[in-house]
Design a protein around this motif. Structure first.
Motif, PDB file in Angstrom:
ATOM      1  N   PHE A 182       0.804  -1.223   0.000  1.00 40.69           N
ATOM      2  CA  PHE A 182       0.000   0.000   0.000  1.00 40.69           C
ATOM      3  C   PHE A 182       0.839   1.277   0.000  1.00 40.69           C
ATOM      4  CE2 PHE A 182      -4.589  -0.653   0.644  1.00 40.69           C
ATOM      5  CZ  PHE A 182      -4.597  -1.995   0.359  1.00 40.69           C
ATOM      6  N   LEU A 183       0.150   2.363  -0.290  1.00 42.58           N
ATOM      7  CA  LEU A 183       0.747   3.694  -0.192  1.00 42.58           C
ATOM      8  C   LEU A 183       0.065   4.407   0.975  1.00 42.58           C
ATOM      9  CD1 LEU A 183       2.483   5.921  -1.881  1.00 42.58           C
ATOM     10  CD2 LEU A 183       0.227   6.763  -2.504  1.00 42.58           C
ATOM     11  N   ASN A 184       0.850   4.843   1.944  1.00 43.25           N
ATOM     12  CA  ASN A 184       0.311   5.680   3.015  1.00 43.25           C
ATOM     13  C   ASN A 184       0.529   7.143   2.649  1.00 43.25           C
ATOM     14  OD1 ASN A 184      -0.631   3.676   4.638  1.00 43.25           O
ATOM     15  ND2 ASN A 184       1.084   3.723   6.073  1.00 43.25           N
ATOM     16  N   VAL A 185      -0.193   8.011   3.320  1.00 44.98           N
ATOM     17  CA  VAL A 185       0.019   9.442   3.098  1.00 44.98           C
ATOM     18  C   VAL A 185       0.428  10.060   4.424  1.00 44.98           C
ATOM     19  CG1 VAL A 185      -1.109  11.616   2.529  1.00 44.98           C
ATOM     20  CG2 VAL A 185      -1.548   9.599   1.147  1.00 44.98           C
ATOM     21  N   GLU A 186       1.586  10.694   4.435  1.00 48.52           N
ATOM     22  CA  GLU A 186       2.145  11.278   5.655  1.00 48.52           C
ATOM     23  C   GLU A 186       2.031  10.278   6.802  1.00 48.52           C
ATOM     24  OE1 GLU A 186       3.533  14.328   5.412  1.00 48.52           O
ATOM     25  OE2 GLU A 186       2.558  15.236   3.663  1.00 48.52           O
ATOM     26  N   GLY A 187       2.348   9.019   6.499  1.00 46.91           N
ATOM     27  CA  GLY A 187       2.389   7.985   7.536  1.00 46.91           C
ATOM     28  C   GLY A 187       1.039   7.407   7.926  1.00 46.91           C
ATOM     29  N   GLY A 221      -8.897  13.480   5.425  1.00 48.31           N
ATOM     30  CA  GLY A 221      -8.572  14.595   4.520  1.00 48.31           C
ATOM     31  C   GLY A 221      -7.246  14.385   3.793  1.00 48.31           C
ATOM     32  N   ASN A 222      -6.802  13.143   3.697  1.00 49.55           N
ATOM     33  CA  ASN A 222      -5.515  12.893   3.012  1.00 49.55           C
ATOM     34  C   ASN A 222      -5.707  11.982   1.800  1.00 49.55           C
ATOM     35  OD1 ASN A 222      -5.997  10.447   4.142  1.00 49.55           O
ATOM     36  ND2 ASN A 222      -4.094  10.287   5.289  1.00 49.55           N
ATOM     37  N   PHE A 223      -6.861  12.109   1.196  1.00 51.17           N
ATOM     38  CA  PHE A 223      -7.225  11.294   0.033  1.00 51.17           C
ATOM     39  C   PHE A 223      -6.953  12.149  -1.211  1.00 51.17           C
ATOM     40  CE2 PHE A 223     -10.286  10.140  -3.187  1.00 51.17           C
ATOM     41  CZ  PHE A 223     -10.520   8.780  -3.053  1.00 51.17           C
ATOM     42  N   LEU A 247       5.425  12.088 -10.058  1.00 52.17           N
ATOM     43  CA  LEU A 247       4.778  11.132  -9.144  1.00 52.17           C
ATOM     44  C   LEU A 247       5.236   9.715  -9.485  1.00 52.17           C
ATOM     45  CD1 LEU A 247       2.659  10.626  -6.894  1.00 52.17           C
ATOM     46  CD2 LEU A 247       0.925  10.456  -8.697  1.00 52.17           C
ATOM     47  N   ARG A 248       5.335   9.444 -10.792  1.00 54.35           N
ATOM     48  CA  ARG A 248       5.795   8.120 -11.230  1.00 54.35           C
ATOM     49  C   ARG A 248       7.220   7.854 -10.711  1.00 54.35           C
ATOM     50  NH1 ARG A 248       4.121   4.490 -15.915  1.00 54.35           N
ATOM     51  NH2 ARG A 248       5.955   3.235 -16.207  1.00 54.35           N
ATOM     52  N   ASN A 291       5.434   5.631   1.493  1.00 51.97           N
ATOM     53  CA  ASN A 291       4.829   6.771   2.163  1.00 51.97           C
ATOM     54  C   ASN A 291       4.888   7.990   1.249  1.00 51.97           C
ATOM     55  OD1 ASN A 291       3.659   8.120   4.324  1.00 51.97           O
ATOM     56  ND2 ASN A 291       5.646   8.816   5.080  1.00 51.97           N
ATOM     57  N   PHE A 292       3.723   8.575   1.021  1.00 54.95           N
ATOM     58  CA  PHE A 292       3.658   9.791   0.198  1.00 54.95           C
ATOM     59  C   PHE A 292       3.716  10.998   1.125  1.00 54.95           C
ATOM     60  CE2 PHE A 292       1.227  13.323  -1.440  1.00 54.95           C
ATOM     61  CZ  PHE A 292       1.630  13.432  -2.754  1.00 54.95           C
ATOM     62  N   THR A 293       4.649  11.916   0.850  1.00 56.82           N
ATOM     63  CA  THR A 293       4.621  13.208   1.551  1.00 56.82           C
ATOM     64  C   THR A 293       4.770  14.281   0.477  1.00 56.82           C
ATOM     65  OG1 THR A 293       7.012  13.366   1.837  1.00 56.82           O
ATOM     66  CG2 THR A 293       5.815  12.253   3.606  1.00 56.82           C
TER      67      THR A 293
END
Ligand code: AMP
Ligand code: ZN
Length: 467
Positions: free
Chosen positions: A273-278, A286-288, A304-305, A318-320
């Motif tokens: 999976f990809l998390n967003v800001e952990g 609100g991180n969708f 992004l790629r 993790n996406f930040t």
């Protein structure tokens, strides 16, 4: 080509059933909501897998489905159909909902430079194929019928649980709490092949006639029926997210192998999976984020790629915003390399040593991507190669070759049209610098900059670009 196989928990060498063809089925989206950057990570890595196989000389036959019916809000027969839920929420018909989100999905994957599958198939166009498959299972005694549904009888399939490595008793515990309790269901792990239009589904708007009455197919049977229709009874690679292991893919294996008596897929590949800001991505937090949200912040899809490629597909990533901005800077640098290298296409005579270096970079890159898609390593080798001393023409060739796998659209990087006046000034400055007339050179550089252009110097050349 080596890949991690969830079936064996080992990295194994791929030996296609019908070389040089590779039959690849990748589970597609359920089109009831926006495709987000977590989904896109999975679809991008499916694309990397396909590109790598092609780079290794295989002919990939790729099929992906669009789930537009039968996927319930819970994976184990509980809840409501996601499409019906989406329709209720928006006041549209299920068909409109499916079309809207399919369009958004297709436009997102195009922007991500994901190569179109050979077949992109909608579940609702294949209900007949699903009914035939259920009939086959029925004839072989793997199903039973209740007033609510037709179920697959997991206790008749001794291999049930081989993918998730859970025994049928452990499965019983795992699903007991959240499963919808049809009192006539024999075992909690049994799953619906066909839902009848009764009880909670009596107002279900997507419906088809079947030998078991009006209703709609279950989610799992869709993928088995479409994979077999387009790729045959046994395929080489089947992919999905790690959440597919315990239920969706376990069930696909059970029903497909029960129907044909043959192994369904040699390899099962699962993306993390990809998390967003952990944190897990969710609308309530609100991180969708969709691709559109990312682009609105000035980030290109290819940046992004590049960010996705910096983590291995089996790692939780993790996406930040900070990380994606750095990826954009790195992508800008890559584009600059392309422009600079293009302007220096002069190819020096290759010494034996340099020729060896070119081969060495190629081999290391090939080895990395063919070792269970070690893209973070592949990307590092690309940077190392760009900073090396091999001649510019060969660098550019190698970079474009690597991009067949990376898919960063590097061959499409556009030359900025530099006006003739600026080109002349730049040439004058270069001559001044060569002659050691640095004062004159600096003056000309400032003039060029005041007109909105910049000069990048390299050892024996220069590039003009727009500031
Ligand atoms: P959904 O349409 O929400 O059921 O998601 C479809 C598939 O996309 C899931 O089964 C996952 O495999 C994958 N997926 C969903 N969320 C994420 C995420 N945050 N990161 C990576 N993959 C995801
Ligand atoms: Zn599937």
């Amino acid at each position: 080509m080596k890949l991690h196989n969830t079936l064996t928990r080992q990295i194994e060498t791929l030996t296609p059933l019908n070389p040089p063809n590779v039959a690849l089925y990748t589970c597609g989206p359920t089109v009831y909501d926006y495709t987000h950057i977590g989904h896109l990570r999975k679809f991008t890595y499916d694309d990397i897998l396909k590109r790598t196989l092609t780079y290794m000389g295989y002919n990939v036959k790729h099929v992906m489905n669009i789930t537009d019916v039968g996927h319930l809000t819970g994976d184990t027969d509980e809840g409501e159909d996601k499409l019906e839920k989406g329709a209720k929420k928006t006041g549209k018909t299920v068909w409109e909902v499916a079309q809207f989100y399919t369009d958004q999905f297709v436009s997102s994957i195009k922007k991500m430079n994901i190569i179109d599958p050979l077949v992109l198939c909608k579940a609702t166009d294949h209900v007949k194929d699903m009914i035939h498959l259920i009939q086959k299972l029925e004839q072989k005694g793997f199903t039973y019928d209740t007033p609510e549904a037709v179920y697959f009888d997991t206790q008749k399939f001794p291999d049930y649980g081989k993918l998730s490595r859970q025994s049928i008793e452990e499965k019983k515990q795992a699903v007991r709490d959240n499963v919808h309790l049809d009192p006539n269901k024999k075992h909690p792990a049994d799953f619906a092949l066909w839902f009848k239009r009764v009880g909670r589904f009596k107002d279900h708007s997507m419906r088809w006639n079947s030998p078991w009455g009006d209703g709609f197919p279950g989610w799992h049977i869709e993928c088995s029926a479409m994979a077999m229709k387009y790729l045959g009874e046994s395929i080489d690679i089947h992919t999905g997210g790690i959440d597919h292991i315990p239920v969706h893919h376990e069930n696909e294996i059970a029903q497909s192998e029960a129907a044909t008596g043959k192994p369904f897929s040699q390899f099962w590949v699962h993306h993390n999976f990809l998390n967003v800001e952990g944190e897990k991505m969710s609308k309530s937090l609100g991180n969708f984020y969709t691709l559109n949200d990312v682009e609105k912040k000035g980030i290109e899809p290819m940046a992004l790629r590049l960010l996705y490629l910096q983590a291995h597909y089996r790692q939780l990533s993790n996406f930040t915003w900070e990380a994606v901005k750095s990826a954009q800077e790195a992508y800008d640098k890559l584009k600059e390399f392309v422009i600079t290298l293009r302007s220096q296409t002069s190819r020096t005579m290759l010494s034996e040593e340099k020729l060896q270096k070119v081969d060495e970079y190629r081999n290391r890159f090939r080895e990395s991507v063919a070792s269970d898609l070690q893209l973070p390593q592949g990307v590092a080798i690309m940077w190392e190669m760009l900073k090396s001393s091999i001649p510019s023409g060969d660098k550019l060739d190698l970079l474009f070759e690597f991009d067949q796998v990376l898919g960063l659209r590097l061959t499409e990087v556009e030359e900025v049209n530099i006006p003739e006046e600026i080109q002349k000034l730049a040439e004058k400055r270069f001559e001044a610098k060569k002659a050691g007339n640095y004062e004159e050179g600096d003056k000309l550089r400032k003039e060029i900059e005041s007109k909105g252009y910049a000069i990048l110097d390299s050892a024996n050349s220069y590039v003009v670009k727009k500031k």
